[in-house]
Write a protein that holds these residues in place. Structure first.
Motif, mmCIF file in Angstrom:
data_model
loop_
_atom_site.group_PDB
_atom_site.id
_atom_site.type_symbol
_atom_site.label_atom_id
_atom_site.label_comp_id
_atom_site.label_asym_id
_atom_site.label_seq_id
_atom_site.Cartn_x
_atom_site.Cartn_y
_atom_site.Cartn_z
ATOM 1 N N ALA A 367 -5.822 -90.568 -39.890
ATOM 2 C CA ALA A 367 -7.026 -89.768 -40.513
ATOM 3 C C ALA A 367 -6.774 -88.162 -39.796
ATOM 4 C CB ALA A 367 -8.475 -90.191 -39.843
ATOM 5 N N PHE A 368 -5.691 -88.092 -39.217
ATOM 6 C CA PHE A 368 -5.200 -86.527 -39.082
ATOM 7 C C PHE A 368 -4.354 -86.341 -40.259
ATOM 8 C CE2 PHE A 368 -2.529 -83.284 -37.715
ATOM 9 C CZ PHE A 368 -3.022 -82.554 -37.007
ATOM 10 N N ALA A 369 -4.795 -85.417 -41.028
ATOM 11 C CA ALA A 369 -4.210 -85.087 -42.337
ATOM 12 C C ALA A 369 -3.545 -83.721 -42.294
ATOM 13 C CB ALA A 369 -5.312 -85.053 -43.411
ATOM 14 N N HIS A 370 -3.236 -82.981 -41.063
ATOM 15 C CA HIS A 370 -2.650 -81.679 -41.200
ATOM 16 C C HIS A 370 -0.966 -81.996 -40.754
ATOM 17 C CE1 HIS A 370 -6.711 -80.522 -41.818
ATOM 18 N NE2 HIS A 370 -7.123 -81.433 -40.542
ATOM 19 N N ARG A 371 -0.390 -82.742 -41.115
ATOM 20 C CA ARG A 371 0.961 -82.989 -41.032
ATOM 21 C C ARG A 371 1.818 -81.914 -41.323
ATOM 22 N NH1 ARG A 371 1.247 -87.256 -37.129
ATOM 23 N NH2 ARG A 371 -0.316 -88.549 -37.531
ATOM 24 N N ASP A 372 1.509 -81.293 -42.606
ATOM 25 C CA ASP A 372 2.469 -80.215 -42.989
ATOM 26 C C ASP A 372 1.973 -78.789 -42.431
ATOM 27 O OD1 ASP A 372 3.648 -82.463 -44.557
ATOM 28 O OD2 ASP A 372 2.348 -82.160 -46.228
ATOM 29 N N SER A 373 1.122 -78.636 -41.941
ATOM 30 C CA SER A 373 0.560 -77.368 -41.484
ATOM 31 C C SER A 373 1.627 -76.850 -40.567
ATOM 32 C CB SER A 373 -0.641 -77.498 -40.578
ATOM 33 O OG SER A 373 -1.808 -77.679 -41.507
ATOM 34 N N GLU A 374 1.840 -75.516 -40.348
ATOM 35 C CA GLU A 374 2.954 -74.916 -39.846
ATOM 36 C C GLU A 374 2.590 -74.436 -38.105
ATOM 37 O OE1 GLU A 374 6.151 -74.838 -40.698
ATOM 38 O OE2 GLU A 374 5.696 -75.590 -42.904
ATOM 39 N N VAL A 375 1.458 -73.926 -38.279
ATOM 40 C CA VAL A 375 0.992 -73.156 -37.041
ATOM 41 C C VAL A 375 -0.583 -73.662 -36.795
ATOM 42 C CG1 VAL A 375 0.605 -71.090 -35.894
ATOM 43 C CG2 VAL A 375 2.582 -71.415 -37.109
ATOM 44 N N MET A 376 -0.723 -74.227 -35.843
ATOM 45 C CA MET A 376 -2.405 -74.386 -35.331
ATOM 46 C C MET A 376 -2.877 -72.999 -34.783
ATOM 47 S SD MET A 376 -4.281 -77.145 -32.976
ATOM 48 C CE MET A 376 -3.925 -78.714 -34.248
ATOM 49 N N ALA A 377 -3.894 -72.616 -34.790
ATOM 50 C CA ALA A 377 -4.361 -71.358 -34.418
ATOM 51 C C ALA A 377 -5.920 -71.359 -34.017
ATOM 52 C CB ALA A 377 -4.333 -70.249 -35.285
ATOM 53 N N ASN A 378 -5.882 -70.712 -32.844
ATOM 54 C CA ASN A 378 -7.602 -70.913 -32.325
ATOM 55 C C ASN A 378 -7.908 -69.663 -31.875
ATOM 56 O OD1 ASN A 378 -9.917 -72.297 -31.906
ATOM 57 N ND2 ASN A 378 -9.304 -72.694 -29.740
ATOM 58 N N VAL A 379 -8.779 -68.962 -32.670
ATOM 59 C CA VAL A 379 -9.358 -67.615 -32.287
ATOM 60 C C VAL A 379 -10.557 -67.689 -31.522
ATOM 61 C CG1 VAL A 379 -10.191 -65.312 -33.154
ATOM 62 C CG2 VAL A 379 -8.533 -66.844 -34.560
ATOM 63 N N ALA A 380 -10.356 -67.212 -30.288
ATOM 64 C CA ALA A 380 -11.710 -67.413 -29.342
ATOM 65 C C ALA A 380 -11.969 -66.255 -28.390
ATOM 66 C CB ALA A 380 -11.270 -68.381 -28.364
ATOM 67 N N SER A 381 -13.398 -66.099 -28.050
ATOM 68 C CA SER A 381 -13.706 -64.953 -27.213
ATOM 69 C C SER A 381 -14.562 -65.568 -26.274
ATOM 70 C CB SER A 381 -14.371 -63.883 -28.012
ATOM 71 O OG SER A 381 -14.818 -62.813 -27.363
ATOM 72 N N PHE A 382 -14.684 -65.104 -24.849
ATOM 73 C CA PHE A 382 -15.759 -65.298 -23.937
ATOM 74 C C PHE A 382 -16.752 -64.237 -24.280
ATOM 75 C CE2 PHE A 382 -13.174 -67.590 -20.226
ATOM 76 C CZ PHE A 382 -12.588 -68.562 -21.113
ATOM 77 N N TYR A 383 -18.128 -64.664 -23.854
ATOM 78 C CA TYR A 383 -19.072 -63.701 -23.896
ATOM 79 C C TYR A 383 -19.944 -64.083 -22.574
ATOM 80 C CZ TYR A 383 -21.799 -67.919 -25.373
ATOM 81 O OH TYR A 383 -22.638 -69.215 -25.373
ATOM 82 N N VAL A 384 -20.661 -62.955 -22.342
ATOM 83 C CA VAL A 384 -21.488 -63.015 -21.097
ATOM 84 C C VAL A 384 -23.089 -62.998 -21.551
ATOM 85 C CG1 VAL A 384 -21.945 -61.728 -18.994
ATOM 86 C CG2 VAL A 384 -19.888 -61.378 -20.152
ATOM 87 N N GLY A 385 -23.758 -64.244 -21.635
ATOM 88 C CA GLY A 385 -25.076 -64.381 -21.951
ATOM 89 C C GLY A 385 -25.183 -64.305 -23.302
ATOM 90 N N GLU A 386 -26.440 -64.696 -23.803
ATOM 91 C CA GLU A 386 -27.012 -64.863 -25.319
ATOM 92 C C GLU A 386 -26.859 -63.646 -25.959
ATOM 93 O OE1 GLU A 386 -27.015 -67.554 -27.421
ATOM 94 O OE2 GLU A 386 -26.218 -68.560 -25.814
ATOM 95 N N ASP A 387 -27.295 -62.418 -25.288
ATOM 96 C CA ASP A 387 -27.069 -61.179 -25.986
ATOM 97 C C ASP A 387 -25.775 -60.849 -26.493
ATOM 98 O OD1 ASP A 387 -29.819 -61.303 -25.625
ATOM 99 O OD2 ASP A 387 -29.891 -59.745 -24.044
ATOM 100 N N ASP A 388 -25.031 -61.194 -25.743
ATOM 101 C CA ASP A 388 -23.494 -60.839 -26.010
ATOM 102 C C ASP A 388 -22.892 -61.576 -26.995
ATOM 103 O OD1 ASP A 388 -21.418 -59.133 -25.275
ATOM 104 O OD2 ASP A 388 -20.313 -60.830 -23.979
ATOM 105 N N ARG A 389 -23.475 -62.873 -27.182
ATOM 106 C CA ARG A 389 -22.815 -63.753 -28.053
ATOM 107 C C ARG A 389 -22.519 -63.401 -29.435
ATOM 108 N NH1 ARG A 389 -23.147 -70.220 -28.278
ATOM 109 N NH2 ARG A 389 -22.512 -70.269 -30.129
ATOM 110 N N PRO A 390 -23.765 -62.690 -30.059
ATOM 111 C CA PRO A 390 -23.396 -62.298 -31.626
ATOM 112 C C PRO A 390 -22.226 -61.508 -31.947
ATOM 113 C CG PRO A 390 -25.760 -62.068 -31.085
ATOM 114 C CD PRO A 390 -24.903 -62.294 -29.715
#
Ligand SMILES: Cc1cc2nc3c(=O)[nH]c(=O)nc-3n(C[C@H](O)[C@H](O)[C@H](O)COP(=O)(O)OP(=O)(O)OC[C@H]3O[C@@H](n4cnc5c(N)ncnc54)[C@H](O)[C@@H]3O)c2cc1C
Length: 458
Positions: A367-390
């Motif tokens: 059921a993992f169907a991404h065998r042909d994908s070339e690069v897995m990417a994850n874009v992430a950012s830390f935040y400080v408290g709910e006000d900072d999140r948006p």
């Protein structure tokens, strides 16, 4: 939620479980309900620390009878917080710690309460390994059911490519031993379909001989050219070499000159599944990209790939998982610009070159169907408290949109609470249709809904 069903469930489980029932009054309730991501603070009505398969059946039956929502918890790393549920029952498998390693057959039965690090340490004592991800504390339950992409992905494939069998308790309380010959549909579904189909109590893995690897951290300056060069080297490397390039604001590590802190770097984790004498040539193209800021690549047991962890670390982070077709200079520049433009405590684009053994398995085999994908990417950012999140979320969304090429997929294990459209992207085309059919068969009332839910249509 009225107290009737909660009292009912608590009394029933206290009377019938071999394992412990933990409720809000108990001294370790807060410790046990805490999951890894800091943004999730749910108060379950009770935590059932199951001791065996019979306990799992009892918890499932009690959840069904009382109607209380149910969450299944293993290592607690779900970014969406699916392993906890407010006012409901957490079925906590962490006490399912059986381990039976057959060194001669190179297989292991492992209780799903183990972490990737614990199982890796135990098999490494015999010079054997099954690949998991980049973090020791991730539970084998969640990572295996979602796929498992780690330091050996190009050498041995995904974690599920070494899954030989599983014991699963389904929503109707049946205990099914599933493998390629027994309940093969279920076996297909649990290899990538996540927690939708039942509670996995133990897994049987194939183990590979691998006494040592050569790898660790290589810290390089991040420029458009080094990013492009790194990903080209990663794609061209032999299958022995798997890489995770974290293009990120440099953490304030004591061995890095202070003027580089917070500057864009490639914090690369590289793993060559070979002794140093063989691996040196494989690693040379990465070392040649620039004068490394830090070069910690060395021969070590595979357990050395896991950095030490602080169990009290609960980051606040927003993220988006995606796949890329290729990483060229323009894309590298876009990432560097974005990291320089943000002042979040940490911002990162993680790039994992895929291919190798993972890509040699048919797309419809699991059921993992991404065998042909070339690069897995994850874009992430830390935040400080709910006000900072948006604004941190906006940074992630904007950058992910800018990086998007033609691959619309998503890796289920890195989804945050993104909603049904993204789950659809995790399971494209015929994979989704087959999962829907199997969800209807194995969990028609959607008992297992504290997960990336496959809809039943009812
Ligand atoms: C710091 C970090 C690093 C990571 N690195 C990687 C990586 O390198 N590679 C990778 O592939 N993934 C990685 N992940 C993602 C990780 O694989 C998923 O978050 C995974 O679901 C976590 O499993 P868990 O058991 O720790 O989490 P949990 O939160 O306990 O479980 C997540 C979900 O899995 C299901 N589940 C867990 N155990 C069972 C069970 N026994 N039976 C039925 N359902 C179950 C449930 O639906 C549950 O909600 C990482 C996550 C984090 C936070």
């Amino acid at each position: 939620m009225s107290h009737g069903p909660i009292t009912d469930a608590t009394d029933t489980l206290r009377a019938r479980l071999t394992g412990r029932v933990v409720t809000p009054g108990d001294p370790d309730y807060d410790t046990l309900r805490t999951i890894v991501y800091g943004g999730v603070d749910r108060r379950p009505a009770l935590i059932a620390r199951v001791a065996d398969v019979a306990d799992v059946r009892t918890v499932i039956a009690t959840a069904r009878r009382t109607g209380l929502p149910l969450a299944v918890r293993c290592g607690g790393h779900s970014a969406a917080g699916h392993s906890s549920v407010a006012g409901g029952i957490v079925l906590d498998v962490r006490e399912l710690r059986m381990l039976d390693i057959d060194v001669r057959a190179r297989t292991a039965w492992a209780g799903t309460g183990l972490t990737a690090g614990e199982l890796t340490a135990a098999t490494a004592e015999h010079g054997l390994v099954v690949g998991f991800g980049d973090t020791a504390s991730v539970g084998i339950g969640g990572i295996t059911l979602g796929g498992g992409v780690g330091y050996l992905v190009r050498r041995f494939g995904l974690t599920i490519d070494d899954l030989l069998a599983a014991e699963v308790v389904t929503a109707d309380g049946e205990v099914l031993m599933t493998d390629a010959d027994h309940h093969p549909d279920l076996f297909w579904a649990i290899r990538g379909g996540g927690g939708n189909f039942g509670v996995a109590t133990r897994f049987r893995y194939r183990l590979h001989p691998l006494p040592v690897v050569t790898g660790g951290m290589l810290l390089l300056p991040a420029t458009a050219a080094t990013i492009e060069g790194f990903m080209a080297a990663a794609a061209a490397a032999p299958d022995e070499v798997s890489t995770i390039a974290n293009v990120m604001s440099c953490p304030p590590m004591p061995f890095v000159p202070a003027e580089l802190h917070d500057r864009p770097v490639i914090l690369a984790m590289i793993c060559a599944a070979a002794p140093e004498a063989v691996a040196t040539d494989m690693l040379a193209p990465f070392r040649a990209l620039a004068v490394p800021i830090t070069d910690m690549l060395a021969e070590m047991p595979v357990t050395g790939m896991y950095p030490p962890e602080d169990p009290d670390y609960h980051p606040l982070a927003v993220a988006r998982t995606m796949f890329l077709d290729h990483v060229d200079r323009a894309l590298g520049q876009r990432i560097v610009d974005a990291i320089e433009a943000s002042d979040a405590p940490m911002r990162v684009v993680q790039l994992r070159a895929l291919g190798g053994a993972m890509a040699r398995v048919a797309v419809d085999a699991t059921a993992f169907a991404h065998r042909d994908s070339e690069v897995m990417a994850n874009v992430a950012s830390f935040y400080v408290g709910e006000d900072d999140r948006p604004r941190r979320q906006a940074w992630v969304d904007e950058l992910a949109a800018a990086l998007h090429q033609t691959d619309d997929g998503a890796y289920v294990n890195f989804l945050t609470d993104d909603g049904p459209a993204r789950i659809r992207q995790a399971y494209p085309g015929a994979t989704f249709d087959r999962l829907v059919e199997l969800k209807r068969r194995y969990d028609p009332t959607n008992l297992f809904r504290s997960t990336e839910v496959i809809p039943t249509g009812v």
